[in-house]
Motif scaffolding. Structure first.
Motif, PDB file in Angstrom:
ATOM      1  N   ILE A  87      48.955  54.933  54.419  1.00 27.47           N
ATOM      2  CA  ILE A  87      48.727  55.507  53.088  1.00 27.47           C
ATOM      3  C   ILE A  87      47.875  56.768  53.232  1.00 27.47           C
ATOM      4  O   ILE A  87      46.868  56.768  53.933  1.00 27.47           O
TER       5      ILE A  87
ATOM      6  N   LEU B  42      40.996  52.841  48.610  1.00 27.46           N
ATOM      7  CA  LEU B  42      41.812  51.624  48.523  1.00 27.46           C
ATOM      8  C   LEU B  42      40.922  50.395  48.364  1.00 27.46           C
ATOM      9  O   LEU B  42      41.225  49.484  47.595  1.00 27.46           O
TER      10      LEU B  42
ATOM     11  N   TYR C  34      47.194  50.481  56.319  1.00 32.19           N
ATOM     12  CA  TYR C  34      46.943  49.393  55.374  1.00 32.19           C
ATOM     13  C   TYR C  34      47.801  48.190  55.791  1.00 32.19           C
ATOM     14  O   TYR C  34      49.020  48.306  55.903  1.00 32.19           O
TER      15      TYR C  34
ATOM     16  N   THR D 201      51.867  47.588  46.131  1.00 33.10           N
ATOM     17  CA  THR D 201      51.245  48.575  47.019  1.00 33.10           C
ATOM     18  C   THR D 201      51.574  49.994  46.554  1.00 33.10           C
ATOM     19  O   THR D 201      50.724  50.886  46.626  1.00 33.10           O
ATOM     20  N   ASP D 202      52.773  50.195  46.012  1.00 31.34           N
ATOM     21  CA  ASP D 202      53.091  51.494  45.383  1.00 31.34           C
ATOM     22  C   ASP D 202      52.101  51.763  44.249  1.00 31.34           C
ATOM     23  O   ASP D 202      51.572  52.870  44.115  1.00 31.34           O
TER      24      ASP D 202
ATOM     25  N   GLU E 266      48.621  52.531  45.542  1.00 35.83           N
ATOM     26  CA  GLU E 266      48.562  53.883  46.096  1.00 35.83           C
ATOM     27  C   GLU E 266      48.453  54.916  44.971  1.00 35.83           C
ATOM     28  O   GLU E 266      47.622  55.835  45.035  1.00 35.83           O
TER      29      GLU E 266
END
Lengths: 160, 160
Positions: free
Chosen positions: A21, A28, A122, A150-151, A154
């Motif tokens: 990422i 994060l 990640y 996770t999208d 991010e």
């Protein structure tokens, strides 16, 4: 079983998502540990988070109450096992609070944030107590669900 | 389940031994955490301890290999969850090392050493994930076994 036996592997009871990422680990980690941030990305939309209790220390409560599109709430009580700021976060549903056994230990989550020159490797792992639970988790849509989350993680962390 | 619900109880999945011991908590804690001391009291004789790995910190390995009178070894791999020197020790067999799920989460041990003017209120609790496991543990002789071990613990700690 001698102390010198080969290390135990949980690979046949494990599910893994890994991604590079283009954000530093700190952002994060914040998105994982601040309730108002976590609520914005933790469930794949149109699901959401009704509220999150995140007492981010070993033995602290980690309870994300998921919210279905129909408005039904699904609590997920658990505790943190290990916390290394901006580096690693481990939690489990084997306890509902320190250290009360839950009705059903299903998984342990291990989230690693590895610094790579401004980016992050990640890695999110789900370790299960049984192969059956791992397989059920996979069929529940682990890869698509955690991928979509996770999208969202991010996108949210990019705004920090 | 609202965050404000009554605290979760594990009482119907718990076994408890409690005793006032005429020794300070420090000596009992040492006997619990130094392998060469623990080996001398941890199993009700004629059982013994072949060896003990005690990495006394959260996530550290706690593996006491029991030795039957016939010479057979029985490992008990686990990890510590919480360590407060001379005050509290918590461990579980739900993990064989940090944080690899074991084949079968059976119990979490919570040992409290409460200072009472030179004496100790000693409380050893075994919390199980199921009532069936609690009942099985009781039938295996929890009260007699842990009682006998506590006698041995007391005798050994008195020599420190």
């Amino acid at each position: 079983m001698a102390d010198s036996d080969a290390p135990v592997s949980s690979s046949n009871r494990e599910l893994v998502l890994t991604r590079i990422i283009d954000l530093p680990p700190q952002k994060l980690f914040r998105a994982w540990t601040e309730p108002e941030l976590l609520k914005q990305w933790f469930c794949p939309r149109p699901w959401g988070v009704a509220r999150a209790t995140l007492d981010v220390r070993p033995g602290g409560i980690c309870n994300v109450v998921m919210l279905s599109p129909e408005g039904q709430e699904f609590p997920n009580p658990g505790v943190y096992l290990e916390v290394i700021p901006s580096r690693r976060l481990i939690f489990t549903d084997a306890y509902t609070e320190a250290w009360v056994p839950s009705a059903k230990p299903f998984m342990t989550g291990i989230i690693d944030f590895e610094e790579l020159g401004g980016k992050t490797r990640y890695t999110a792992r789900a370790l299960h107590w049984t192969e059956a639970d791992r397989d059920a988790h996979e069929k529940m849509g682990f890869h698509e669900g955690w991928g979509k989350c996770t999208d969202q993680l991010e996108a949210l962390a990019a705004t920090l």
